[in-house]
Design a protein around this motif. Structure first.
Motif, short mmCIF file in Angstrom:
data_model
loop_
_atom_site.label_atom_id
_atom_site.label_comp_id
_atom_site.label_asym_id
_atom_site.label_seq_id
_atom_site.Cartn_x
_atom_site.Cartn_y
_atom_site.Cartn_z
N LYS A 1 0.85 -1.20 0.00
CA LYS A 1 0.00 0.00 0.00
C LYS A 1 0.88 1.25 0.00
CE LYS A 1 -3.57 2.77 1.10
NZ LYS A 1 -3.79 3.74 0.07
N ILE A 2 1.90 1.24 0.83
CA ILE A 2 2.83 2.38 0.89
C ILE A 2 3.52 2.55 -0.47
CG2 ILE A 2 4.95 3.26 1.94
CD1 ILE A 2 4.03 1.80 4.54
N GLY A 3 3.96 1.45 -1.07
CA GLY A 3 4.61 1.50 -2.37
C GLY A 3 3.70 2.06 -3.45
N ASN A 4 2.45 1.59 -3.46
CA ASN A 4 1.48 2.08 -4.45
C ASN A 4 1.20 3.57 -4.27
OD1 ASN A 4 1.27 -0.47 -5.57
ND2 ASN A 4 -0.57 -1.00 -4.43
N ASP A 5 1.05 3.98 -3.00
CA ASP A 5 0.79 5.39 -2.73
C ASP A 5 1.98 6.27 -3.15
OD1 ASP A 5 -1.69 4.74 -1.73
OD2 ASP A 5 -1.12 4.98 0.38
N MET A 6 3.18 5.79 -2.91
CA MET A 6 4.36 6.55 -3.31
C MET A 6 4.47 6.65 -4.83
SD MET A 6 5.66 7.86 -0.70
CE MET A 6 7.18 8.49 -1.38
N GLN A 7 4.14 5.57 -5.54
CA GLN A 7 4.16 5.60 -7.01
C GLN A 7 3.13 6.60 -7.53
OE1 GLN A 7 3.68 1.43 -8.11
NE2 GLN A 7 5.79 1.41 -8.86
N ALA A 8 1.95 6.59 -6.93
CA ALA A 8 0.90 7.54 -7.35
C ALA A 8 1.36 8.97 -7.10
CB ALA A 8 -0.39 7.25 -6.60
N LEU A 9 1.98 9.22 -5.96
CA LEU A 9 2.48 10.56 -5.65
C LEU A 9 3.58 10.96 -6.63
CD1 LEU A 9 2.65 13.08 -3.88
CD2 LEU A 9 4.22 11.81 -2.38
N ALA A 10 4.49 10.04 -6.93
CA ALA A 10 5.57 10.35 -7.88
C ALA A 10 4.99 10.72 -9.24
CB ALA A 10 6.53 9.17 -8.00
#
Length: 95
Positions: free
Chosen positions: A74-83
């Motif tokens: 979830k953290i990884g997906n959220d960081m990718q979306a933010l990037a």
């Protein structure tokens, strides 16, 4: 329309039977199902915790946070979306 409501004990018996039929060794319970729904089905798919809180019928988001464990994916997906959003913003201003 109203739906029948069964007691927790009967629901757990049904879940145990399903688990046995599937060959699962994990003890399936309604409580476990709520955790799974909150963590795997909603939060991991991007549903905001405020929405999950309402879905679970909680009046206080702190109660939802007990159920809703934030996973590494979830953290990884959220960081990718933010990037991606930051990259789009950068392209807009630096064209």
């Amino acid at each position: 329309m109203t739906y029948p409501v069964i007691c927790n004990q009967k629901m757990n018996a049904y879940l145990k039977e399903i688990g046995d039929l599937c060959g699962l060794e994990k003890n399936l319970t309604f409580h476990l199902a709520r955790h799974t729904f909150a963590t795997t089905i909603t939060l991991a798919k991007g549903v905001p915790i405020e929405t999950v809180s309402k879905m679970l019928g909680h009046t206080n988001i702190k109660t939802t946070q007990i159920y809703a464990r934030i996973t590494d994916s979830k953290i990884g997906n959220d960081m990718q979306a933010l990037a991606g959003k930051l990259q789009s913003l950068n392209e807009t201003y630096n064209g």
